[in-house]
Design an enzyme around this catalytic site. Structure first.
Site, mmCIF file in Angstrom:
data_model
loop_
_atom_site.group_PDB
_atom_site.id
_atom_site.type_symbol
_atom_site.label_atom_id
_atom_site.label_comp_id
_atom_site.label_asym_id
_atom_site.label_seq_id
_atom_site.Cartn_x
_atom_site.Cartn_y
_atom_site.Cartn_z
ATOM 1 C CG HIS A 89 -0.598 0.359 2.485
ATOM 2 N ND1 HIS A 89 -0.283 -0.578 3.436
ATOM 3 C CD2 HIS A 89 -0.422 1.549 3.073
ATOM 4 C CE1 HIS A 89 0.071 0.022 4.551
ATOM 5 N NE2 HIS A 89 -0.002 1.321 4.364
ATOM 6 C CG ASP A 225 0.345 -3.968 2.854
ATOM 7 O OD1 ASP A 225 0.926 -3.486 1.859
ATOM 8 O OD2 ASP A 225 -0.470 -3.316 3.533
ATOM 9 C CB SER A 648 2.773 1.843 6.338
ATOM 10 O OG SER A 648 1.535 1.464 6.830
HETATM 11 N N1 ARG Z 1 -4.853 0.703 7.756
HETATM 12 C C1 ARG Z 1 -3.585 0.731 7.097
HETATM 13 C C2 ARG Z 1 -3.014 2.141 7.085
HETATM 14 O O1 ARG Z 1 -3.523 2.967 7.792
HETATM 15 C C3 ARG Z 1 -3.653 0.151 5.726
HETATM 16 C C4 ARG Z 1 -4.399 0.975 4.705
HETATM 17 C C5 ARG Z 1 -4.333 0.428 3.315
HETATM 18 N N2 ARG Z 1 -5.207 -0.718 3.156
HETATM 19 C C6 ARG Z 1 -6.527 -0.662 2.860
HETATM 20 N N3 ARG Z 1 -7.215 -1.772 2.818
HETATM 21 N N4 ARG Z 1 -7.152 0.464 2.630
HETATM 22 O O2 ARG Z 1 -2.421 2.676 6.213
HETATM 23 N N1 GLU Z 2 -1.343 1.494 7.641
HETATM 24 C C1 GLU Z 2 -0.644 2.524 8.365
HETATM 25 C C2 GLU Z 2 0.345 3.308 7.502
HETATM 26 O O1 GLU Z 2 0.140 3.479 6.338
HETATM 27 C C3 GLU Z 2 -0.001 1.928 9.539
HETATM 28 C C4 GLU Z 2 -1.046 1.559 10.478
HETATM 29 C C5 GLU Z 2 -1.117 2.505 11.649
HETATM 30 O O2 GLU Z 2 -1.724 3.565 11.562
HETATM 31 O O3 GLU Z 2 -0.506 2.103 12.661
HETATM 32 O O4 GLU Z 2 1.297 3.881 7.988
#
Ligand code: ARG
Ligand code: GLU
Length: 724
Positions: A89, A225, A648
């Protein structure tokens, strides 16, 4: 030890561990301060390294393997030839950039089988940290207690410019100074930035995004990921713009990969660039966040998601157009819901209030009242005083300014007033804009968002034209938007292009002001820029000063407490251990997931849960090579490291400095950790390094990449046939 015995031992350990409370350590720590603050505790938790092994400016250290990836994620060097690992991502934009209908890297994945096949990404950069310096004294030189916030800011800005200028003079480095503890301390980060970063590998989205938004922020998780890039330098090893003559970077350090696997209680450390946390918010702010700000934005996003759900369910075209926008809206919508639940469960407001009462008592005794006496009272006054302003601020930003049509209007406004913006520029923007846009959907969204604004915001922040128009249309938002969209030239591509053909650039601004949709946007922008922002800035400046004083007082009052600064996009270390958790009464989560779970979740009719045929085949044949464990293929694991957005792609590092996984999310029940950490619930979610290598090697057949890496296996020796 045979397998049964090792299972028995594992079970025994699990039982022992479940009677102990978590070893999670709160905090995102500055790498150059570890030796004083954290080294001993880290070693007590099992770390075999020293603080100097992690951060050193003379010898190579772990920090030399960590990069800020494009300024929004973290990446790490995993080979002596510049290979970088980050999340799928995080590389998504680049993967999408190289994709077309005929050559869809998002769907099919991508693997460069030779260096020549690696793909150049204009604009992408990675930055290393060269050194970190405490520059508090220099920055604050000449700052006096009586100074106005404005004068203080000006002085600090000048000092900052001078110090960074001096620090980088005659080098190719850059330097940034950032405030910590609300401006009680300042640190300078000297960085080295490379701008030739090529795409090397990415699994198909059915692996890299497996589980999609349904599983997002959730455990148990099964997402692969990750993606791979390579940093190139000029022939001299220094940063250079993209060129065919560039060579793969020889990093000062890269992380070996440990295939030994993770067990509960193993030491873990996450090294990366967390974005923002607000650990020291007062009770008033937390109360406002949980009872107003979060419910407001959750509700607004819920309305949008409902509209998009319907639009996307009824049309394949819309499903594709809105896929990425939907993901963007859903990500923080879901996070805020979890955050609110978590803060409520922790009684965060009450806990904060108790802390403030203790502070207030301390502040008003011992001759301290002149300095700290009214801090808490002032907080209450300020947070209480601006409820209506805050509601307007949050609603206009979330509902109105984020409408696609608002973004388009903003760009057209710029085109009309900015000499340097050409017809080609605006046309390129228009092309991209309408590609992911559906007029009927946008009209529905606009109607719903205007209604939200009306509902949430008091009269003084309502544009008069909006009120008049709405009255004209009998308070009916559908009628209103039907009128706006029918009369406007910006709601459809052909109309807008024809309009631009007909009108010279000089006249565009004037003409557009007669366009009802565009001019309604301008009226809202006016309210935001002239009525909301200035007042917001005044209160924010007052709050900045108060927080600075509060922070200084807290640190004076709690001399023995180990404070850590809020995340602010700078390099940090978080540490804890591999562990599962108990999300609810009677429920216990293991610390890991396996390929079995992917097969359980498989649903060929749901794009989020499609399993690629090749993966299924490997599963059926149990062809896991050296990456499996006990006949199973590990996929993800949880650990108790304090992380946030920006982490991330961060490496999860074991006790001896080797990569065991990459961080990509947090578990739902712990998403309040940006404001209050709970060692029992806060878990970061990582892809197991073994799954990453398995996908590269067995799924993609890109074993040549594995050969670049340095593998160790603390579980059993790496078999000779690995990476063939
Ligand atoms: N929650 C994670 C972050 O904050 C992953 C986001 C990307 N994945 C998704 N299914 N939208 O970035
Ligand atoms: N998915 C998050 C990012 O893009 C990390 C998850 C979080 O917020 O800890 O950095």
């Amino acid at each position: 030890m045979n397998r049964l015995a090792s299972k028995g031992l594992l079970l025994f350990l699990l039982i022992v561990l479940s009677f102990q409370s978590s070893h999670a350590v709160e905090g995102m720590w500055l790498p150059h301060l570890l030796s004083n603050l954290n080294e001993k505790e880290m070693q007590d938790l099992g770390m075999k390294l020293t603080a100097k092994d992690i951060y050193d400016i003379n010898e190579s250290s772990l920090k030399d393997a960590i990069v800020s990836f494009g300024g929004f994620c973290t990446g790490e060097l995993i080979s002596p030839e510049g290979l970088i690992l980050t999340n799928h991502h995080c590389g998504y934009g680049q993967i999408q950039y190289h994709s077309s209908v005929e050559n869809d890297l998002l769907t099919d994945g991508f693997w460069a089988m030779s260096r020549e096949e690696e793909l150049h990404n204009p604009g992408l950069f990675v930055s290393f940290i060269v050194r970190i310096e405490d520059v508090t004294d220099q920055v604050l030189e000449g700052v006096t207690p009586g100074m106005s916030e404005e004068d203080r800011a000006t002085l600090i800005k000048d000092k900052t410019r001078a110090i960074t200028g001096q620090a980088t003079e005659g080098t190719h480095y850059e330097a940034r100074i950032k405030p910590f503890y609300y401006g009680n301390e300042y640190y300078m980060f000297v960085t080295e930035t490379y701008r030739d970063v090529r795409l090397v590998g990415a699994p198909p989205s059915s692996i890299g995004k497996f589980g999609g938004d349904t599983d997002n922020w959730m455990w148990p998780r099964h997402t692969g990921d990750f993606s791979l890039f390579r940093v190139y330098s000029g022939p001299d090893g220094k940063p250079a713009e993209y060129s065919e003559d560039n060579i793969p970077l020889k990093p000062r350090h890269f992380l070996p990969v440990n295939l030994g696997g993770v067990e509960p209680g193993d030491f873990t450390m996450v090294f990366g660039f967390p974005g923002t946390t607000e650990q020291y918010l007062t009770s008033h702010a937390v109360e406002q966040l949980t009872s107003e700000i979060n419910p407001t934005r959750i509700n607004i996003r819920q309305v949008k998601l409902d509209i998009l759900d319907e639009a996307m369910a009824n049309s394949d075209e819309n499903r594709i157009k809105y896929a990425s926008k939907y993901a963007g809206i859903a990500n923080y919508w879901k996070k805020w819901i979890g955050e609110n639940k978590g803060l409520e469960r922790l009684n965060a407001t009450r806990k904060k209030r108790e802390e403030e009462e203790a502070f207030d008592e301390w502040a008003n005794s011992g001759g301290r009242s002149g300095k700290y006496g009214n801090v808490i009272t002032r907080f209450a006054e300020i947070y209480d005083g601006e409820n209506e302003l805050n509601m307007a601020y949050n609603t206009i930003r979330e509902a109105i300014l984020r409408l696609d049509i608002a973004a388009l209007s903003r760009r057209l406004d710029q085109y009309a007033s900015d000499e340097s913006m050409s017809r080609e520029d605006i046309e390129a923007y228009i092309d991209r804009f309408y590609k992911d846009y559906d007029v009927a959907t946008e009209q529905k969204l606009t109607a719903a968002m205007l209604a939200k604004y009306r509902e949430n915001v008091v009269g003084q922040f309502q544009p008069t034209t909006f009120t008049e128009l709405l009255n004209e249309k009998d308070g009916d938002y559908e009628k209103l938007t039907a009128y706006l969209f029918n009369e406007s030239v910006i709601d459809e591509k052909e109309e807008l292009l024809a309009f631009l053909d007909k009108n010279k650039k000089k006249r565009v601004g004037k003409k557009l002001r007669k366009d009802p949709l565009f001019s309604l946007y301008r009226d809202f922008a006016y309210i935001y820029n002239e009525k909301i922002q200035p007042r917001k800035r005044t209160t924010d400046a007052e709050l900045d000063e108060l927080y600075r004083t509060y922070m200084a007082g807290l640190r004076e009052m709690q001399e023995d407490r180990r404070f850590y600064p809020d995340a602010n996009g700078t390099l940090r270390v978080a540490y804890g251990q591999v562990e599962g958790y108990e999300p609810a009464d009677g429920v216990e989560y293991l610390h890991y997931t396996t390929l079995e779970g992917i097969m359980d979740k498989e649903d060929p009719d749901n794009a989020e849960f499609v399993v690629p045929a090749k993966l299924r085949e490997l599963y059926l044949k149990k062809e896991y090579g050296p990456y499996g464990q006990d006949g199973m293929m590990p996929v993800c694991f949880t650990a108790s490291n304090h992380t946030t957005g920006g982490n991330s792609g961060s490496p999860v590092i074991d006790a001896e400095g080797r990569l065991i996984g990459i961080n990509f999310d947090r578990a739902w029940q712990g998403t309040m950790s940006d404001i209050m950490f709970d060692p029992e619930m806060c878990r970061n979610i990582s892809v197991d390094a073994r799954y990453i290598l398995f996908i590269i090697d067995k799924f993609a057949g890109a074993g040549h990449l594995i050969k670049e890496m340095s593998l160790v296996n603390t579980g059993s020796p790496v078999p000779a046939d690995s990476a063939e």
